[in-house]
Structure formats: C-alpha cells, structure tokens
Design a protein around this motif. Structure first.
Motif, PDB file in Angstrom:
ATOM      1  N   GLU A 120       2.327   1.683  -3.423  1.00  0.00           N
ATOM      2  CA  GLU A 120       1.279   2.145  -4.329  1.00  0.00           C
ATOM      3  C   GLU A 120       0.980   3.620  -4.100  1.00  0.00           C
ATOM      4  N   GLN A 121       0.920   4.019  -2.842  1.00  0.00           N
ATOM      5  CA  GLN A 121       0.653   5.426  -2.521  1.00  0.00           C
ATOM      6  C   GLN A 121       1.789   6.311  -3.004  1.00  0.00           C
ATOM      7  N   LYS A 147       0.842  -1.210   0.000  1.00  0.00           N
ATOM      8  CA  LYS A 147       0.000   0.000   0.000  1.00  0.00           C
ATOM      9  C   LYS A 147       0.870   1.251   0.000  1.00  0.00           C
ATOM     10  N   ALA A 148       1.948   1.221   0.782  1.00  0.00           N
ATOM     11  CA  ALA A 148       2.838   2.382   0.843  1.00  0.00           C
ATOM     12  C   ALA A 148       3.511   2.597  -0.512  1.00  0.00           C
ATOM     13  N   MET A 157       1.400   6.719  -6.659  1.00  0.00           N
ATOM     14  CA  MET A 157       0.302   7.652  -6.952  1.00  0.00           C
ATOM     15  C   MET A 157       0.732   9.085  -6.673  1.00  0.00           C
ATOM     16  N   ASP A 158       1.475   9.296  -5.589  1.00  0.00           N
ATOM     17  CA  ASP A 158       1.973  10.636  -5.259  1.00  0.00           C
ATOM     18  C   ASP A 158       2.918  11.131  -6.346  1.00  0.00           C
TER      19      ASP A 158
END
Length: 139
Positions: free
Chosen positions: A123-124, A120-121, A127-128
C-alpha cells in the motif's frame, strides 16, 4: 511469499488439550471418590465401636470389622497412589500440549503480522508511486 495457515495445527492442539483436560477431570473425580470412601470408612469406626460396646456379640465381631476397615483403607490408599501417579503423568502431557498450542498460536500470529506488514508495504509503495506521478504531472 505465501505461507500456510497454522489453523489446522491449532485446532488439533486445542482438541488434544481439551481431551487431556477431560481425562484430568476424570482422574480428579476418581481421586475425590477414593477420598470420600476413605472418609466414610473412618467415620464408620466410632459408630461401630459404640455398637460393639453395647453387647458381647458386637464386641467379638468388632475385631474382624476393624481389620477389614484397615485392609480396605490400605487398598484405597494404594489406589489413590496409582491415581496420583496417573495424574502426574497426565499433567506432564497436558503441559506439553499447552506448550504446543501456544507455539502454534504464536506462529500463526507471526504469519498474520507478516501478511499485514506485506500489505502495508504494498500500500505504501502504491501511495509513493501515486505521489511520484503527481509530482511529475505538476512539473
């Protein structure tokens, strides 16, 4: 940081728990068998008393029969005590095995949550980065 799966430990712990449960079931069957034997002996006494009252020979033989029943019940109760001791010892081993299994399952659950959090980190962060690039192009 890749951590190893605890699946082999979980399988081994489950196997151990299952084996101990089988042993406990066997002990319970032995216990039930001994109790059945004691019950049958106790049920046979009134029948034998009735037969002994019917004739003199039966009356004379009943004394030795009664002594043998008492001795047999004493031996069965001793066996029952031994089986109970085995069950107590096995119960302790089973509790330990269950605790080990639970510990390994919790460790695996935590490991999987860490992996999920890492994904998740990542992926985030991706995305950032995409959002940052889009802002830079928009300016």
């Amino acid at each position: 940081m890749a951590t190893r799966s605890h699946a082999p430990l979980i399988r081994l712990a489950r196997f151990k728990v299952e084996e101990l449960q089988k042993q406990m079931a066997e002990i319970e069957r032995a216990r039930a068998s001994i109790n059945d034997q004691i019950d049958r002996l106790e049920e046979s006494v009134p029948e034998e008393q009735a037969i002994a009252e019917e004739n003199r020979d039966g009356y004379l033989a009943y004394g030795s029969y009664a002594r043998s029943v008492i001795q047999r019940k004493d031996k069965l109760r001793t066996s029952l005590g031994e089986v109970d001791a085995q069950a107590d010892e096995l119960r302790g081993r089973l509790e330990t095995a269950f605790a080990d299994l639970k510990k390994y399952e919790l460790l695996e659950e935590r490991r999987l949550l860490r992996i999920q959090d890492t994904l998740k980190a990542a992926e985030q962060a991706e995305m950032d980065e995409i959002a940052s690039q889009m802002r830079q192009r928009a300016q």
